[in-house]
Design a protein around this motif. Structure first.
Motif, PDB file in Angstrom:
ATOM      1  N   GLY A 142       0.672  -1.186   0.078  1.00 56.65           N
ATOM      2  CA  GLY A 142      -0.162  -0.167  -0.068  1.00 56.65           C
ATOM      3  C   GLY A 142       0.747   1.377  -0.166  1.00 56.65           C
ATOM      4  O   GLY A 142       0.126   2.399  -0.052  1.00 56.65           O
ATOM      5  N   GLY A 143       1.999   1.239   0.133  1.00 60.88           N
ATOM      6  CA  GLY A 143       2.918   2.334   0.229  1.00 60.88           C
ATOM      7  C   GLY A 143       3.707   2.715  -0.967  1.00 60.88           C
ATOM      8  O   GLY A 143       4.237   3.794  -1.164  1.00 60.88           O
ATOM      9  N   LEU A 144       3.632   1.855  -1.914  1.00 59.99           N
ATOM     10  CA  LEU A 144       4.478   2.068  -3.189  1.00 59.99           C
ATOM     11  C   LEU A 144       3.646   1.933  -4.451  1.00 59.99           C
ATOM     12  O   LEU A 144       2.626   1.401  -4.567  1.00 59.99           O
ATOM     13  N   GLN A 145       3.744   2.708  -5.514  1.00 64.16           N
ATOM     14  CA  GLN A 145       3.309   2.663  -6.789  1.00 64.16           C
ATOM     15  C   GLN A 145       4.554   2.003  -7.896  1.00 64.16           C
ATOM     16  O   GLN A 145       5.489   1.989  -7.544  1.00 64.16           O
ATOM     17  N   ILE A 146       3.865   1.224  -8.893  1.00 63.82           N
ATOM     18  CA  ILE A 146       4.785   0.503  -9.762  1.00 63.82           C
ATOM     19  C   ILE A 146       4.493   0.735 -11.231  1.00 63.82           C
ATOM     20  O   ILE A 146       3.316   0.862 -11.533  1.00 63.82           O
ATOM     21  N   GLY A 147       5.746   0.848 -11.857  1.00 61.81           N
ATOM     22  CA  GLY A 147       5.600   1.118 -13.579  1.00 61.81           C
ATOM     23  C   GLY A 147       6.625   0.275 -14.251  1.00 61.81           C
ATOM     24  O   GLY A 147       7.781  -0.184 -13.743  1.00 61.81           O
ATOM     25  N   GLY A 148       6.450   0.241 -15.523  1.00 59.75           N
ATOM     26  CA  GLY A 148       7.101  -0.585 -16.340  1.00 59.75           C
ATOM     27  C   GLY A 148       6.482  -1.734 -16.922  1.00 59.75           C
ATOM     28  O   GLY A 148       6.301  -2.765 -16.146  1.00 59.75           O
ATOM     29  N   GLY A 149       6.070  -1.678 -18.196  1.00 59.04           N
ATOM     30  CA  GLY A 149       5.378  -2.836 -18.855  1.00 59.04           C
ATOM     31  C   GLY A 149       3.778  -2.954 -18.440  1.00 59.04           C
ATOM     32  O   GLY A 149       3.344  -4.144 -18.603  1.00 59.04           O
ATOM     33  N   VAL A 150       3.448  -1.928 -17.535  1.00 56.59           N
ATOM     34  CA  VAL A 150       2.112  -2.152 -16.817  1.00 56.59           C
ATOM     35  C   VAL A 150       0.964  -2.138 -18.117  1.00 56.59           C
ATOM     36  O   VAL A 150       1.134  -1.123 -19.050  1.00 56.59           O
ATOM     37  N   THR A 151      -0.096  -2.939 -18.055  1.00 54.63           N
ATOM     38  CA  THR A 151      -1.263  -2.987 -19.134  1.00 54.63           C
ATOM     39  C   THR A 151      -2.385  -3.375 -18.346  1.00 54.63           C
ATOM     40  O   THR A 151      -2.476  -3.533 -17.088  1.00 54.63           O
ATOM     41  N   ALA A 152      -3.378  -3.221 -18.953  1.00 57.03           N
ATOM     42  CA  ALA A 152      -4.696  -3.414 -18.322  1.00 57.03           C
ATOM     43  C   ALA A 152      -4.652  -5.197 -18.105  1.00 57.03           C
ATOM     44  O   ALA A 152      -5.554  -5.453 -17.126  1.00 57.03           O
ATOM     45  N   ASP A 153      -4.016  -5.908 -18.830  1.00 60.30           N
ATOM     46  CA  ASP A 153      -4.009  -7.281 -18.315  1.00 60.30           C
ATOM     47  C   ASP A 153      -3.351  -7.708 -17.336  1.00 60.30           C
ATOM     48  O   ASP A 153      -3.611  -8.609 -16.536  1.00 60.30           O
ATOM     49  N   ASN A 154      -2.212  -7.061 -16.974  1.00 61.69           N
ATOM     50  CA  ASN A 154      -1.447  -7.142 -15.750  1.00 61.69           C
ATOM     51  C   ASN A 154      -1.528  -6.375 -14.676  1.00 61.69           C
ATOM     52  O   ASN A 154      -1.001  -6.368 -13.466  1.00 61.69           O
ATOM     53  N   ALA A 155      -2.289  -5.292 -14.588  1.00 58.03           N
ATOM     54  CA  ALA A 155      -2.303  -4.287 -13.575  1.00 58.03           C
ATOM     55  C   ALA A 155      -2.798  -4.613 -12.394  1.00 58.03           C
ATOM     56  O   ALA A 155      -2.318  -4.439 -11.213  1.00 58.03           O
ATOM     57  N   LYS A 156      -3.742  -5.432 -12.387  1.00 56.38           N
ATOM     58  CA  LYS A 156      -4.407  -6.032 -11.201  1.00 56.38           C
ATOM     59  C   LYS A 156      -3.527  -6.903 -10.333  1.00 56.38           C
ATOM     60  O   LYS A 156      -3.466  -7.070  -9.252  1.00 56.38           O
ATOM     61  N   GLU A 157      -2.348  -7.684 -11.208  1.00 57.16           N
ATOM     62  CA  GLU A 157      -1.583  -8.532 -10.354  1.00 57.16           C
ATOM     63  C   GLU A 157      -0.723  -7.697  -9.586  1.00 57.16           C
ATOM     64  O   GLU A 157      -0.205  -8.097  -8.584  1.00 57.16           O
ATOM     65  N   TYR A 158      -0.346  -6.601  -9.762  1.00 57.99           N
ATOM     66  CA  TYR A 158       0.548  -5.532  -9.301  1.00 57.99           C
ATOM     67  C   TYR A 158      -0.213  -4.983  -8.135  1.00 57.99           C
ATOM     68  O   TYR A 158       0.429  -4.883  -6.852  1.00 57.99           O
ATOM     69  N   LEU A 159      -1.259  -4.704  -8.266  1.00 59.74           N
ATOM     70  CA  LEU A 159      -2.204  -3.982  -7.156  1.00 59.74           C
ATOM     71  C   LEU A 159      -2.420  -5.084  -6.104  1.00 59.74           C
ATOM     72  O   LEU A 159      -2.442  -4.951  -4.860  1.00 59.74           O
ATOM     73  N   ASP A 160      -2.688  -6.352  -6.426  1.00 58.79           N
ATOM     74  CA  ASP A 160      -2.901  -7.737  -5.642  1.00 58.79           C
ATOM     75  C   ASP A 160      -1.363  -7.605  -4.974  1.00 58.79           C
ATOM     76  O   ASP A 160      -1.563  -8.186  -3.721  1.00 58.79           O
ATOM     77  N   TYR A 212       1.833   1.936 -22.597  1.00 52.48           N
ATOM     78  CA  TYR A 212       0.640   1.307 -22.946  1.00 52.48           C
ATOM     79  C   TYR A 212      -0.511   2.079 -23.315  1.00 52.48           C
ATOM     80  O   TYR A 212      -1.303   1.707 -24.170  1.00 52.48           O
ATOM     81  N   VAL A 213      -0.287   3.452 -23.035  1.00 52.68           N
ATOM     82  CA  VAL A 213      -1.318   4.416 -23.588  1.00 52.68           C
ATOM     83  C   VAL A 213      -0.746   5.368 -24.562  1.00 52.68           C
ATOM     84  O   VAL A 213      -1.606   6.165 -25.023  1.00 52.68           O
ATOM     85  N   PHE A 214       0.660   5.170 -24.764  1.00 46.91           N
ATOM     86  CA  PHE A 214       1.280   5.962 -26.069  1.00 46.91           C
ATOM     87  C   PHE A 214       1.791   5.296 -26.813  1.00 46.91           C
ATOM     88  O   PHE A 214       2.837   4.365 -26.444  1.00 46.91           O
ATOM     89  N   ARG A 215       1.348   5.020 -27.874  1.00 49.18           N
ATOM     90  CA  ARG A 215       1.906   4.147 -28.988  1.00 49.18           C
ATOM     91  C   ARG A 215       1.869   4.621 -30.341  1.00 49.18           C
ATOM     92  O   ARG A 215       0.899   5.338 -30.485  1.00 49.18           O
ATOM     93  N   ASP A 216       2.840   4.246 -31.297  1.00 48.02           N
ATOM     94  CA  ASP A 216       2.892   4.791 -32.481  1.00 48.02           C
ATOM     95  C   ASP A 216       2.812   6.400 -32.586  1.00 48.02           C
ATOM     96  O   ASP A 216       2.080   6.991 -33.434  1.00 48.02           O
ATOM     97  N   GLY A 217       3.316   7.034 -31.526  1.00 43.08           N
ATOM     98  CA  GLY A 217       3.449   8.524 -31.478  1.00 43.08           C
ATOM     99  C   GLY A 217       2.152   9.129 -31.339  1.00 43.08           C
ATOM    100  O   GLY A 217       2.146  10.219 -31.368  1.00 43.08           O
ATOM    101  N   GLU A 218       1.163   8.494 -30.665  1.00 43.05           N
ATOM    102  CA  GLU A 218      -0.083   9.178 -30.310  1.00 43.05           C
ATOM    103  C   GLU A 218      -0.668   8.555 -28.946  1.00 43.05           C
ATOM    104  O   GLU A 218      -0.373   7.369 -28.730  1.00 43.05           O
ATOM    105  N   LEU A 219      -1.617   9.310 -28.301  1.00 41.32           N
ATOM    106  CA  LEU A 219      -2.127   8.901 -27.149  1.00 41.32           C
ATOM    107  C   LEU A 219      -3.305   7.774 -27.609  1.00 41.32           C
ATOM    108  O   LEU A 219      -4.255   8.160 -28.648  1.00 41.32           O
ATOM    109  N   LYS A 220      -3.372   6.783 -27.065  1.00 45.62           N
ATOM    110  CA  LYS A 220      -4.629   5.655 -27.321  1.00 45.62           C
ATOM    111  C   LYS A 220      -5.455   5.937 -26.211  1.00 45.62           C
ATOM    112  O   LYS A 220      -5.537   4.976 -25.169  1.00 45.62           O
ATOM    113  N   MET A 221      -6.587   6.437 -26.375  1.00 47.35           N
ATOM    114  CA  MET A 221      -7.551   6.630 -25.552  1.00 47.35           C
ATOM    115  C   MET A 221      -8.159   5.342 -25.031  1.00 47.35           C
ATOM    116  O   MET A 221      -8.650   5.271 -23.853  1.00 47.35           O
TER     117      MET A 221
END
Length: 256
Positions: A83-101, A112-121
């Protein structure tokens, strides 16, 4: 204004690197410091000192032969300070919950949200649907081009089409809880803050923003406080004595 600690992990070690030097090919980087201690040591230290919102960053991609060890170190940190730390590096919608758990309070995302030079909403919305905006930090690594700052990706080498502005931040704030903004041009150099970047960030007040990049002295921290009107949190890497630098961790952790 508060201090946010960090644990950067590269090739299975806690390290501090020069920001723009990171390359996936050969897992190369210009290294300022390599620790003999594991990531869990730093996590326990931050927990003891009551520091929250620290950043654990995996600097190796999944294709790296070091990735599993880098990831193992990251999980050691999370389990040492749930509960005290945030984590980044290769995070996606598919693995994010694993890090939170595993104990992360937030996941930090860039590529994950910036690809091919643009924001992927659609990717950002998918992530928010998967774990909730209250668990998301958007990492905007920024470099100057001309008179403006742009978000960069792919190990800070590729410019996207997103020009940093108050309006741009506001357009994605509804999908995240915080922003982490790196001044890539000064990252890891301990040569002073990027005042132009700070000037843009201080105008934004819809979500907390943590500034990273260039802090090499107590004077730099004071300059950041003045330039941002005390609105920005900050992190210090290579300049901190924990990582071979000159600034006292014991002093910096108490700066507000």
């Amino acid at each position: 204004m508060r201090f946010r600690p960090c644990i950067d992990i590269h090739n299975g070690q806690v390290r501090q690197i020069v920001g723009g030097s990171l390359a996936d090919s050969g897992d190369r980087a210009e290294v300022n410091f390599s620790s003999r201690r594991g990531a869990d040591y730093y996590a326990r230290l931050y927990k003891k000192d009551g520091l929250t919102g620290g950043h654990v960053i995996l600097l190796n991609p999944p294709s790296s032969s070091y990735y599993n060890e880098t990831r193992r170190q990251a999980f050691l940190a999370l389990s040492s300070y749930p509960g005290g730390l945030q984590i980044g590096g290769g995070v996606t919608a598919d693995n994010a919950k694993e890090y939170l758990d595993a104990g992360a309070s937030h996941v930090i995302v860039t590529s994950y949200v910036f690809r091919d030079g643009e924001l992927k909403m659609e990717s950002l919305k998918r992530l928010a649907d998967a774990v909730g905006k209250e668990h998301i930090v958007i990492d905007l690594s920024c470099r100057k081009r001309g008179e403006d700052y742009y978000v960069v990706t792919d190990r800070w080498q590729k410019f996207t089409d997103m020009k940093l502005s108050r309006e741009a931040l506001g357009s994605i704030a509804r999908y995240c809880d915080e922003f982490l903004v790196h001044g890539v041009d000064v990252e890891g150099k301990s040569a002073g803050i990027d005042s132009g970047l700070v000037g843009i960030l201080k105008s934004f007040d819809e979500a907390p923003v943590t500034y990273a990049g260039g802090i090499g002295s107590y004077g730099d921290i004071e300059k950041l406080k003045e330039a941002s009107d005390g609105k920005l949190d900050f992190t210090v890497g290579s300049a901190l004595d924990l990582f071979g630098g000159r600034l006292s961790y014991d002093k910096v952790k108490n700066i507000v």
